[in-house]
Design an enzyme around this catalytic site. Sequence first.
Site, short mmCIF file in Angstrom:
data_model
loop_
_atom_site.label_atom_id
_atom_site.label_comp_id
_atom_site.label_asym_id
_atom_site.label_seq_id
_atom_site.Cartn_x
_atom_site.Cartn_y
_atom_site.Cartn_z
N CYS A 15 55.51 98.41 53.95
CA CYS A 15 55.22 99.70 54.60
C CYS A 15 54.52 100.66 53.64
CB CYS A 15 56.52 100.31 55.11
SG CYS A 15 56.26 101.66 56.29
N ASP A 134 68.15 101.72 56.80
CA ASP A 134 67.66 102.33 55.57
C ASP A 134 68.74 103.25 55.02
OD1 ASP A 134 65.98 103.08 53.52
OD2 ASP A 134 64.35 103.77 54.81
#
Length: 220
Positions: A15, A134
């Site tokens: 990402c 996360d």
Amino acid sequence: MKTPYHFPRTRVKICGFTREQDATEAARLGVDAIGLVFYPNSPRAVGIPEARDITESLPPFVSVVALFVDEREQRIRDVLKAVKIDLIQFHGNESRESCESFGIPYIKAIGMRDGLDLKKAAKNYRSAAALLLDVWDPQKKGGTGHQFDWNQVPEQCGLPIVLAGGLTVENARVAIETIHPYGVDISSGVEISKGIKDAGKMALFLEEVNKFERAKFEHG
């Protein structure tokens, strides 16, 4: 609630791309998906022109994931109209109804903190393609480089899991062995600086994941 699945291979998403050459190198190395950040407060944020250049440079079969954080509906629609996006990653406090309203598959990011009921989160976002786990941070929305306690993740929560937060070449194998996720998502762990990817680190990370997958296959 979706039925739990057992996946034969751990997928890899990288990402926070900001440069076309980094994304094409990741594709050459065999990444499954690249992430583009459309969150203005992120140091890895891209605009529509940069995002279009990156996506148009990619070969077939590399998925493009667009990350948004509590973004205005019209802004999301503008991005989807201008850029070829395969999947949306919602990283804020978006409701399930809001996530569903754009008509394309989505991942819902969950900030892992004490007391979180992941099975309940999976039920709340039952239409999601996966949950991305996360570290929880009240200001930063991903890309912190910090790791949460993997023991917080139940063996089954009802949705595929994508593991993020503090992943590196050094801990990739332990992460996969501990969580058995559908996929792993790395950003800062393969960077020279924020938004600038290191080709060597990307290669090592993918090699480490693939090495584990080969060993798993060889040992049944």
